[in-house]
Design an enzyme around this catalytic site. Structure first.
Site, mmCIF file in Angstrom:
data_model
loop_
_atom_site.group_PDB
_atom_site.id
_atom_site.type_symbol
_atom_site.label_atom_id
_atom_site.label_comp_id
_atom_site.label_asym_id
_atom_site.label_seq_id
_atom_site.Cartn_x
_atom_site.Cartn_y
_atom_site.Cartn_z
ATOM 1 N N SER A 8 9.442 7.531 43.487
ATOM 2 C CA SER A 8 8.507 6.578 42.884
ATOM 3 C C SER A 8 7.071 6.965 43.176
ATOM 4 C CB SER A 8 8.764 5.172 43.428
ATOM 5 O OG SER A 8 7.699 4.325 43.052
ATOM 6 N N HIS A 31 10.007 8.224 38.926
ATOM 7 C CA HIS A 31 10.033 6.768 38.735
ATOM 8 C C HIS A 31 8.602 6.245 38.622
ATOM 9 C CE1 HIS A 31 12.009 2.805 39.234
ATOM 10 N NE2 HIS A 31 10.959 2.458 39.952
ATOM 11 N N ASP A 33 6.324 2.960 38.155
ATOM 12 C CA ASP A 33 6.310 1.502 38.284
ATOM 13 C C ASP A 33 5.133 0.908 37.526
ATOM 14 O OD1 ASP A 33 8.551 0.862 40.077
ATOM 15 O OD2 ASP A 33 7.471 2.120 41.517
ATOM 16 N N MET A 35 3.219 -2.370 36.596
ATOM 17 C CA MET A 35 3.066 -3.750 37.093
ATOM 18 C C MET A 35 1.841 -4.381 36.451
ATOM 19 S SD MET A 35 3.776 -3.295 41.159
ATOM 20 C CE MET A 35 5.079 -2.236 41.793
ATOM 21 N N HIS A 64 9.842 1.811 34.992
ATOM 22 C CA HIS A 64 10.329 0.518 35.476
ATOM 23 C C HIS A 64 9.252 -0.525 35.168
ATOM 24 C CE1 HIS A 64 11.387 -1.976 39.358
ATOM 25 N NE2 HIS A 64 11.661 -2.634 38.244
ATOM 26 N N MET A 66 7.682 -3.854 35.352
ATOM 27 C CA MET A 66 7.609 -5.141 36.051
ATOM 28 C C MET A 66 6.478 -5.917 35.406
ATOM 29 S SD MET A 66 8.258 -3.601 39.823
ATOM 30 C CE MET A 66 7.821 -1.962 39.216
ATOM 31 N N MET A 135 17.448 -4.371 42.302
ATOM 32 C CA MET A 135 16.323 -4.297 43.237
ATOM 33 C C MET A 135 16.811 -4.641 44.639
ATOM 34 S SD MET A 135 13.680 -3.349 41.523
ATOM 35 C CE MET A 135 12.544 -3.470 42.915
ATOM 36 N N GLY A 140 7.188 -5.368 43.540
ATOM 37 C CA GLY A 140 5.741 -5.543 43.638
ATOM 38 C C GLY A 140 5.056 -4.529 44.532
ATOM 39 N N PHE A 141 5.754 -4.113 45.587
ATOM 40 C CA PHE A 141 5.095 -3.233 46.557
ATOM 41 C C PHE A 141 6.060 -2.192 47.102
ATOM 42 C CE2 PHE A 141 3.067 -7.340 46.514
ATOM 43 C CZ PHE A 141 1.739 -6.993 46.311
ATOM 44 N N GLY A 142 5.505 -1.047 47.466
ATOM 45 C CA GLY A 142 6.294 -0.031 48.142
ATOM 46 C C GLY A 142 6.346 -0.335 49.633
ATOM 47 N N GLY A 143 7.216 0.365 50.322
ATOM 48 C CA GLY A 143 7.245 0.286 51.777
ATOM 49 C C GLY A 143 7.821 -0.985 52.361
ATOM 50 N N ASP A 173 16.484 0.300 44.015
ATOM 51 C CA ASP A 173 15.044 0.512 44.153
ATOM 52 C C ASP A 173 14.504 -0.449 45.209
ATOM 53 O OD1 ASP A 173 12.343 0.975 43.800
ATOM 54 O OD2 ASP A 173 12.253 0.161 41.757
ATOM 55 N N GLY A 175 13.137 0.157 49.557
ATOM 56 C CA GLY A 175 13.595 0.365 50.929
ATOM 57 C C GLY A 175 14.674 1.421 51.073
ATOM 58 N N SER A 196 8.148 5.453 49.407
ATOM 59 C CA SER A 196 7.549 5.870 50.684
ATOM 60 C C SER A 196 8.392 6.920 51.393
ATOM 61 C CB SER A 196 7.304 4.649 51.584
ATOM 62 O OG SER A 196 8.415 3.802 51.587
#
Ligand code: DX5
Ligand code: ZN
Length: 220
Positions: A8, A31, A33, A35, A64, A66, A135, A140-143, A173, A175, A196
């Site tokens: 991603s 990937h 994202d 948003m 993807h 969102m 999901m 909304g956020f990475g990491g 997708d 973690g 990440s």
């Protein structure tokens, strides 16, 4: 079930996207994202960036979405050359029409479900999709930390997919790292998004190989 890795670019350097794509030549997909600050509380990129990325890399783009109104926007991502376009079940008002439009424009069509959205009500759409995205964090956020509570849903999805002929890919997708990938592979996922874990690594390409090798120990 062949393992596929989709790094991603949310965790990449947005000022150097072409280089960041080139850093993972061994990936299966890139990937992307999208948003919109409405469906999720974050804003990333849209069509112009996807159009430019298409020209900047030979990796197929896994978009993807969102966004609040995927029925309006998803076909344009297929037209822009995305290899796969994912819409969220929670946002789509006309998923059958939209998924069919994506396919008719030559892209793979995918449906995403947030962690709290059950898969069973969407079995009726399995004839319209090439991939199901489950999901494993709130989007909304990475990491963010991987949500183990999604594992039973991945198992359920795998058995539903097998009942429908086993052609639909199951993507996860959020973690996904060397700590968690074996659990998700064992539960039945076959396409792994990692942000990440790939772009936070000093050698993104080696990180892709490591994730793939670990998932393959489980899937054989
Ligand atoms: C989150 C995005 C993910 C994100 C995953 O809403 O959909 O694709 O990049 O990032 P990691 O792998 O760091 O959890
Ligand atoms: Zn994503």
């Amino acid at each position: 079930m062949a393992v596929q890795i989709s790094p991603s670019i949310l965790s990449a350097d947005f000022a150097r996207l072409a280089d960041e794509a080139a850093a993972v030549p061994n990936a299966d997909w890139l990937h992307v994202d999208v948003m919109d600050y409405h469906f999720v509380p974050n804003l990333t990129l849209g069509l112009p960036v996807v159009e430019s990325l298409r020209k900047a890399t030979s990796l197929p783009l896994d978009c993807h979405l969102m966004i609040e109104d995927p029925d309006r926007w998803a076909p344009a991502y297929a037209e822009a050359g995305a290899g796969s376009v994912t819409i969220h079940a929670e946002a789509a008002k006309a998923p059958v029409r939209t998924l069919r439009q994506i396919r008719s424009l030559g892209a793979r069509a995918a449906l995403a479900l947030n962690p709290g959205t059950a898969v069973e009500p969407y079995e009726g759409l399995f004839g319209e999709i090439d991939m199901l995205l489950l999901m494993t964090v709130e989007p909304g956020f990475g990491g963010q930390e991987f949500l183990d509570m999604v594992l039973p849903k991945i198992r359920t999805a795998r058995s539903l997919v097998e009942r429908h002929g086993g052609q639909i890919w199951i993507q996860v997708d959020g973690g996904v790292t060397t700590e968690t990938i074996e659990r998700v592979a064992e539960a039945g996922a076959d396409v792994f998004v990692a942000g990440s874990a790939v772009y936070g690594a000093s050698d993104p390409s080696a990180a892709v190989d490591a994730l793939r090798a670990q998932a393959e120990t489980v899937t054989g």
